[in-house]
Enzyme design. Structure first.
Site, PDB file in Angstrom:
ATOM      1  N   LYS A  58       1.014  -0.935   0.116  1.00 31.46           N
ATOM      2  CA  LYS A  58      -0.226  -0.511  -0.340  1.00 31.46           C
ATOM      3  C   LYS A  58       0.816   1.530   0.156  1.00 31.46           C
ATOM      4  O   LYS A  58       1.220   1.340   0.485  1.00 31.46           O
ATOM      5  CB  LYS A  58      -0.793  -0.150   1.628  1.00 31.46           C
ATOM      6  CG  LYS A  58      -2.516   1.216   1.325  1.00 31.46           C
ATOM      7  CD  LYS A  58      -2.782   0.952   2.390  1.00 31.46           C
ATOM      8  CE  LYS A  58      -4.088   2.260   2.459  1.00 31.46           C
ATOM      9  NZ  LYS A  58      -3.831   3.318   1.969  1.00 31.46           N
ATOM     10  N   PHE A 130      -1.846   0.518 -10.280  1.00 32.55           N
ATOM     11  CA  PHE A 130      -2.169  -1.037 -10.068  1.00 32.55           C
ATOM     12  C   PHE A 130      -3.240  -1.323 -10.843  1.00 32.55           C
ATOM     13  O   PHE A 130      -3.657  -2.101 -10.920  1.00 32.55           O
ATOM     14  CB  PHE A 130      -2.435  -0.729  -8.742  1.00 32.55           C
ATOM     15  CG  PHE A 130      -2.787   0.372  -7.941  1.00 32.55           C
ATOM     16  CD1 PHE A 130      -4.724   0.310  -7.627  1.00 32.55           C
ATOM     17  CD2 PHE A 130      -1.896   1.261  -6.947  1.00 32.55           C
ATOM     18  CE1 PHE A 130      -5.464   1.570  -7.927  1.00 32.55           C
ATOM     19  CE2 PHE A 130      -3.242   2.523  -6.788  1.00 32.55           C
ATOM     20  CZ  PHE A 130      -4.626   2.626  -6.915  1.00 32.55           C
ATOM     21  N   ARG A 200     -17.044  -0.189  -3.101  1.00 30.51           N
ATOM     22  CA  ARG A 200     -16.684   0.027  -2.381  1.00 30.51           C
ATOM     23  C   ARG A 200     -16.427  -1.530  -1.549  1.00 30.51           C
ATOM     24  O   ARG A 200     -17.997  -2.283  -2.146  1.00 30.51           O
ATOM     25  CB  ARG A 200     -16.852   0.223  -0.894  1.00 30.51           C
ATOM     26  CG  ARG A 200     -15.031  -0.057   0.617  1.00 30.51           C
ATOM     27  CD  ARG A 200     -15.761   0.783   1.707  1.00 30.51           C
ATOM     28  NE  ARG A 200     -15.313   1.738   0.822  1.00 30.51           N
ATOM     29  CZ  ARG A 200     -14.404   3.091   0.857  1.00 30.51           C
ATOM     30  NH1 ARG A 200     -13.527   2.766   1.369  1.00 30.51           N
ATOM     31  NH2 ARG A 200     -14.201   4.622   0.793  1.00 30.51           N
ATOM     32  N   LYS A 206      -7.625  -3.425   1.979  1.00 35.46           N
ATOM     33  CA  LYS A 206      -5.965  -3.141   2.885  1.00 35.46           C
ATOM     34  C   LYS A 206      -5.910  -3.633   3.901  1.00 35.46           C
ATOM     35  O   LYS A 206      -6.604  -3.817   4.881  1.00 35.46           O
ATOM     36  CB  LYS A 206      -6.414  -1.460   2.791  1.00 35.46           C
ATOM     37  CG  LYS A 206      -7.881  -0.727   3.808  1.00 35.46           C
ATOM     38  CD  LYS A 206      -7.588   0.670   3.158  1.00 35.46           C
ATOM     39  CE  LYS A 206      -9.128   1.506   4.014  1.00 35.46           C
ATOM     40  NZ  LYS A 206      -8.678   2.606   4.001  1.00 35.46           N
TER      41      LYS A 206
END
Length: 289
Positions: A58, A130, A200, A206
């Site tokens: 991340k 990404f 989402r 994460k």
């Protein structure tokens, strides 16, 4: 008059927080720019099949969205990068992070937010890509297409984010601790079978050693002892109305020049106590949309 000023300050801070976080507000000064359609992450949790996910670091930078013509922040603001930085980029959407390296978040933000680009500062930036939002395939299919596209572009400051797989959750946690110890922010998990969905979900997760969130600054509390004459803590309010003090994590410079009333800050914490207040809350930075 003082009571009226307090009410106005609270309304402004609430409106600002809602503006930054993309939530309805009772009052906004201007219509915000349209945010790009982004895939958003949930928090990692037990029970997922780790073998189904690709893993990457991340990156602690500024989310950047290339729409085929221009660079945008996650909030939709245009990023004024130098012409050479985006020259010959593909006419298709790229989703990534404008990154200046580990523990260089402030440098990345300072570079990205300038109206007139600082050429020397942009020479230290990289666009770490990404995903390909417009590609119709799964992430397993988008990944080689992304790598091939950037290999043909052959620009040193535009790179694909390294993606790999791990066999078990214990190894994942060890890698997380190692990454954080070396100055990284955490890890990301991307479901190989997922399409690029602009919402989402558990398609993107994460993995961090802490949680973080945003709150509006509604008060400056005076310091004592070595902080006499400076800020002791920020009084902040979350979008759902919870108020608490935010004292740890502030530098001496931030205590002398605290984030102004109405600004939005990001804080880290470790769960909530019984009354819903974040536990071990610590200031991270002023929020950047």
């Amino acid at each position: 008059m003082h009571a009226l000023s307090s009410i106005i300050a609270r309304l402004l801070s609430t409106a600002l927080l809602c503006f930054f976080l993309g939530r309805p507000s009772i009052a906004t000064a201007a219509t915000p720019p349209a945010a790009p359609p982004l895939m958003l992450a949930n928090i990692y949790h037990p029970g997922i099949t780790l073998a189904d996910y690709w893993i990457s670091e991340k990156l602690d930078g500024v989310r950047g969205y290339w729409d085929g013509e221009k660079l945008l922040t996650r909030g939709g603001q245009r990023i004024n990068a130098p012409h050479w930085f985006t020259a010959n980029w593909p006419k298709t959407a790229l989703d990534g992070e404008l990154w200046a390296g580990r523990q260089q978040f402030s440098r990345a933000v300072s570079t990205v937010r300038r109206e007139t680009p600082d050429d020397a500062a942009w020479r230290r930036m990289r666009f770490m890509v990404f995903d390909l939002p417009a590609h119709p395939g799964t992430f397993e299919q988008r990944l080689p297409a992304l790598q091939d596209m950037l290999a043909k572009l052959a620009v040193p400051w535009v790179q694909p984010v390294e993606q790999f797989k791990l066999g078990d959750h214990a190894t994942l946690q060890r890698l997380l601790q190692q990454t954080v110890k070396q100055g990284g922010e955490g890890l990301m998990l991307h479901l190989g079978a997922s399409l690029y969905r602009t919402q989402r979900s558990d398609d993107l997760l994460k993995v961090k050693t802490h949680e973080d969130a945003e709150a509006a600054v509604i008060g400056h509390l005076p310091g004592n002892g070595k902080y006499q004459g400076m800020l002791g803590a920020l009084l902040v309010e979350t979008p759902d109305g919870r108020r608490f003090k935010l004292g740890s994590g502030l530098s001496d410079l931030q205590r002398r020049r605290p984030p102004p009333l109405g600004s939005v800050v990001t804080y880290r914490f470790r769960g909530l106590n019984d009354s819903g207040i974040p536990r071990f809350a610590s200031f991270m930075r002023v929020y950047e949309p």
